[in-house]
Write a protein that holds these residues in place. Structure first.
Motif, PDB file in Angstrom:
ATOM      1  N   SER A   1       0.838  -1.208   0.000  1.00 54.74           N
ATOM      2  CA  SER A   1       0.000   0.000   0.000  1.00 54.74           C
ATOM      3  C   SER A   1       0.870   1.254   0.000  1.00 54.74           C
ATOM      4  O   SER A   1       0.517   2.262  -0.610  1.00 54.74           O
ATOM      5  CB  SER A   1      -1.019  -0.020   1.137  1.00 54.74           C
ATOM      6  N   GLN A   2       2.051   1.163   0.648  1.00 54.03           N
ATOM      7  CA  GLN A   2       2.950   2.334   0.618  1.00 54.03           C
ATOM      8  C   GLN A   2       3.482   2.597  -0.799  1.00 54.03           C
ATOM      9  O   GLN A   2       3.523   3.741  -1.256  1.00 54.03           O
ATOM     10  CB  GLN A   2       4.124   2.116   1.561  1.00 54.03           C
ATOM     11  N   ILE A   3       3.839   1.496  -1.481  1.00 49.61           N
ATOM     12  CA  ILE A   3       4.348   1.667  -2.859  1.00 49.61           C
ATOM     13  C   ILE A   3       3.251   2.255  -3.741  1.00 49.61           C
ATOM     14  O   ILE A   3       3.484   3.141  -4.554  1.00 49.61           O
ATOM     15  CB  ILE A   3       4.830   0.313  -3.439  1.00 49.61           C
TER      16      ILE A   3
ATOM     17  N   ASP B   1      15.500   1.775  -0.745  1.00 51.02           N
ATOM     18  CA  ASP B   1      14.793   0.737   0.017  1.00 51.02           C
ATOM     19  C   ASP B   1      13.983  -0.157  -0.916  1.00 51.02           C
ATOM     20  O   ASP B   1      13.953  -1.384  -0.767  1.00 51.02           O
ATOM     21  CB  ASP B   1      13.845   1.379   1.040  1.00 51.02           C
ATOM     22  N   GLN B   2      13.325   0.496  -1.869  1.00 55.81           N
ATOM     23  CA  GLN B   2      12.486  -0.293  -2.789  1.00 55.81           C
ATOM     24  C   GLN B   2      13.339  -1.166  -3.698  1.00 55.81           C
ATOM     25  O   GLN B   2      12.943  -2.284  -4.028  1.00 55.81           O
ATOM     26  CB  GLN B   2      11.582   0.638  -3.598  1.00 55.81           C
ATOM     27  N   LEU B   3      14.526  -0.655  -4.102  1.00 56.21           N
ATOM     28  CA  LEU B   3      15.416  -1.491  -4.929  1.00 56.21           C
ATOM     29  C   LEU B   3      15.860  -2.720  -4.151  1.00 56.21           C
ATOM     30  O   LEU B   3      15.914  -3.832  -4.686  1.00 56.21           O
ATOM     31  CB  LEU B   3      16.645  -0.701  -5.355  1.00 56.21           C
ATOM     32  N   HIS B   4      16.182  -2.524  -2.854  1.00 56.70           N
ATOM     33  CA  HIS B   4      16.552  -3.668  -1.997  1.00 56.70           C
ATOM     34  C   HIS B   4      15.407  -4.673  -1.945  1.00 56.70           C
ATOM     35  O   HIS B   4      15.614  -5.877  -2.057  1.00 56.70           O
ATOM     36  CB  HIS B   4      16.832  -3.191  -0.565  1.00 56.70           C
ATOM     37  N   GLN B   5      14.210  -4.135  -1.760  1.00 54.94           N
ATOM     38  CA  GLN B   5      13.035  -4.998  -1.635  1.00 54.94           C
ATOM     39  C   GLN B   5      12.804  -5.790  -2.922  1.00 54.94           C
ATOM     40  O   GLN B   5      12.532  -6.993  -2.893  1.00 54.94           O
ATOM     41  CB  GLN B   5      11.827  -4.095  -1.370  1.00 54.94           C
ATOM     42  N   LEU B   6      12.933  -5.091  -4.055  1.00 53.64           N
ATOM     43  CA  LEU B   6      12.727  -5.712  -5.367  1.00 53.64           C
ATOM     44  C   LEU B   6      13.711  -6.864  -5.578  1.00 53.64           C
ATOM     45  O   LEU B   6      13.321  -8.000  -5.857  1.00 53.64           O
ATOM     46  CB  LEU B   6      12.904  -4.625  -6.424  1.00 53.64           C
TER      47      LEU B   6
ATOM     48  N   ALA C   1       3.942  -9.140  -6.750  1.00 56.63           N
ATOM     49  CA  ALA C   1       3.059  -7.958  -6.877  1.00 56.63           C
ATOM     50  C   ALA C   1       3.830  -6.727  -6.409  1.00 56.63           C
ATOM     51  O   ALA C   1       3.775  -5.658  -7.035  1.00 56.63           O
ATOM     52  CB  ALA C   1       1.790  -8.143  -6.056  1.00 56.63           C
ATOM     53  N   ILE C   2       4.587  -6.894  -5.335  1.00 56.56           N
ATOM     54  CA  ILE C   2       5.413  -5.786  -4.829  1.00 56.56           C
ATOM     55  C   ILE C   2       6.466  -5.415  -5.874  1.00 56.56           C
ATOM     56  O   ILE C   2       6.666  -4.240  -6.196  1.00 56.56           O
ATOM     57  CB  ILE C   2       6.066  -6.177  -3.472  1.00 56.56           C
TER      58      ILE C   2
ATOM     59  N   ILE D   1       6.970  -1.770  -7.711  1.00 59.67           N
ATOM     60  CA  ILE D   1       8.227  -1.016  -7.579  1.00 59.67           C
ATOM     61  C   ILE D   1       8.775  -0.694  -8.976  1.00 59.67           C
ATOM     62  O   ILE D   1       9.177   0.434  -9.261  1.00 59.67           O
ATOM     63  CB  ILE D   1       9.268  -1.805  -6.746  1.00 59.67           C
ATOM     64  N   VAL D   2       8.751  -1.697  -9.860  1.00 59.61           N
ATOM     65  CA  VAL D   2       9.252  -1.488 -11.227  1.00 59.61           C
ATOM     66  C   VAL D   2       8.445  -0.377 -11.900  1.00 59.61           C
ATOM     67  O   VAL D   2       8.990   0.518 -12.549  1.00 59.61           O
ATOM     68  CB  VAL D   2       9.166  -2.805 -12.035  1.00 59.61           C
ATOM     69  N   ARG D   3       7.130  -0.439 -11.716  1.00 64.17           N
ATOM     70  CA  ARG D   3       6.258   0.559 -12.346  1.00 64.17           C
ATOM     71  C   ARG D   3       6.577   1.955 -11.820  1.00 64.17           C
ATOM     72  O   ARG D   3       6.648   2.908 -12.567  1.00 64.17           O
ATOM     73  CB  ARG D   3       4.808   0.187 -12.030  1.00 64.17           C
TER      74      ARG D   3
END
Ligand code: ATP
Ligand code: MG
Length: 479
Positions: free
Chosen positions: A293-295, A347-352, A435-436, A440-442
């Motif tokens: 939801s944050q993304i 952070d999102q790159l790490h998550q991805l 889905a995450i 993130i990519v989008r």
């Protein structure tokens, strides 16, 4: 009479005087001649009368003939043909009829041309609308439909009852109310044979050219909204289900611990371990839901910070190495010696990367390699969605696992979608990882490409633009 067209030809009185003069001329001539010749008696008068009657007859015939020719010509004008104008005797009073008739016919034709132009224009406007618009007559039969309506209802002709095109009782009843009682209304309906589509129809009574009542139906497609509503309710149902499963296990274990296992230390230890597993599982689920939801919240704010790709890769690999060791998997990094910065959310790159490597470890199987291949591209391939043709970095996570059957590929990035539910659960999956990744990519205006072959393994490649520009990220799948 045409106001703009001045009357042409002689005034009727002039023409009448002339014709009277021509008609009485022979009688006057007879009287004059008999006077000069000294002829007396009834004969000169009779001869004059006879000659006058003959000339009058000829004049009358001429008039009737010309009037008939004029009438035929005027009828032709009515039919739209101007044809050859009748040849009237010089200065005939019939010109008083001919010119206004011609003027009237020309005006009518101009008005007709203008009406046709207006109607063509209206049709172009209606056809340009992306929403369907239909016109029905008093019996509810479609008499006109724009392009969108013809496409939507598969109409290759008009003359079809509207009720048959939509087959929805609600909209049929509202149309009847408009036609019978003149009630305007708005109804929401889904065509019977396509429940995935939804329309809001504004029904407005109108008058048909023959004076009877008809109706205009202006439809607005709400299918996308319907899809979003369905996705939202599916999401709530799925999320509740995912939470209910570990929750039920936790409640069951607590009851067992309070009851039968109360005084059994060995069983208690075992149940407590399961309890911790289930609680962790719930925490992971809640964490994933929150990050999703944050993304999504930040979806329309592209990242603006420069991030060292080399650092992100090193840190993610260091974090994932213990997971790989536990899964007996070897992580192999294949990257150019120097890597550029990317405009990204670190952070999102790490998550991805973490999610993709985690999947490769989980589904790649033990005693196999998981390769992280990084390539710098002057121009991303044509299949790379918004990044196609632009300078980009490709980060691919490649495993040697069982692979994924082609029918699953398009759905992998849906929330909670899992190829093998039981297996994914057993390895602790929530079904939200990809889905995450997709979101993130989008947000990074990049592209996710998934390739997989059963029995050989999978390749999840992320293309990130260098520098970041362009529009939304997309996903392509290939097997
Ligand atoms: N590398 C892979 N090889 C084979 N199947 C995969 C691979 N990656 C993902 N999948 C399949 O895609 C599904 C969805 O993956 P996703 O990462 O979204 O969820 P998950 O791994 O089950 O759970 P989570 O990542 O939330 O812990 C997985 O359940 C699995 O069936
Ligand atoms: Mg996963």
């Amino acid at each position: 009479m045409a106001a703009s067209q001045p009357l042409r030809g002689p005034a009727p009185t002039v023409s009448l005087l002339r014709d009277t003069a021509v008609g009485t001329g022979p009688a006057v001539a007879a009287v004059l001649v008999s006077g000069v010749l000294g002829v007396e008696g009834l004969w000169p008068a009779l001869a004059g009368l006879l000659a006058g009657a003959l000339v009058a007859h000829l004049i009358a015939r001429l008039w009737i003939g010309q009037a008939a020719a004029l009438a035929t010509w005027i009828i032709g004008l009515g039919g739209g043909e101007e044809g050859r104008r009748p040849a009237l005797v010089l200065g005939s009073a019939l010109e008083w009829v001919m010119w206004p008739a011609l003027d009237l016919a020309r005006r009518a034709r101009r008005a007709e041309r203008q009406a046709a132009l207006q109607s063509r224009r209206l049709k172009t406007v209606l056809d340009a609308l992306s929403d369907p618009v239909l016109l029905v007559d008093a019996r509810g039969t479609i008499v006109d439909a724009n392009k969108a309506a013809r496409r939507t209802f598969g109409l290759d002709r008009t003359g079809v009852p509207f009720a048959r095109a939509t087959r929805d009782p609600g909209v049929t009843a509202a149309l009847r109310a408009a036609l019978e009682a003149g009630n305007a209304s708005t109804v929401v309906f889904s065509p019977v044979d396509d429940r995935l589509r939804r329309f809001a129809a504004r029904i407005q009574p109108t008058e048909s050219p023959d004076g009877s009542r008809g109706a205009v139906l202006a439809l607005r497609e709400q299918s996308e909204q319907l899809l979003i509503e369905r996705m939202r309710s599916d999401f709530v149902a799925n999320a509740s289900h995912e939470i209910k499963t570990p929750l039920a296990a936790i409640i069951g274990i607590v009851e067992t611990l309070r009851g039968p296992a109360r005084d059994d230390p060995a069983a208690r230890e075992m149940f407590l371990a399961t309890l911790a597993d289930e609680a962790n599982r719930m925490r992971r689920l809640v964490d994933d839901l929150l990050s999703l939801s944050q993304i999504e919240l930040a979806a329309h704010r592209p990242p603006a910070t420069r991030v060292s790709l080399a650092d992100v890769l090193q840190e993610t690999l260091a974090r994932m190495r213990p997971v790989a060791d536990a899964g007996k998997v070897r992580l192999v990094l294949d990257a150019p010696p120097s890597l550029p910065d990317v405009v990204a959310d670190a952070d999102q790159l790490h998550q991805l990367l973490g999610n993709l490597i985690d999947n490769a470890i989980k589904y790649g199987g033990p005693d196999k390699d998981v390769r992280i291949e990084v390539r710098l591209l002057d121009a991303a391939p044509a299949t790379a969605g918004p990044v196609a043709g632009r300078p980009a970095v490709e980060i691919a996570v490649v495993d040697q696992g069982e692979g994924i059957a082609p029918e699953h590929l398009p759905r992998l990035t849906e929330r909670f979608y899992r190829v093998d539910k039981g297996r994914s659960r057993k390895v602790g999956g929530t079904g939200l990882g990809l889905a995450i990744v997709k979101h993130i990519v989008r947000r990074h205006q990049g592209h996710l490409a998934i390739e997989s072959e059963l029995g050989r393994g999978s390749r999840f490649a992320v293309f990130l633009p260098l520098p970041a520009e362009g529009d939304h990220g997309t996903v392509t799948v290939r097997s």
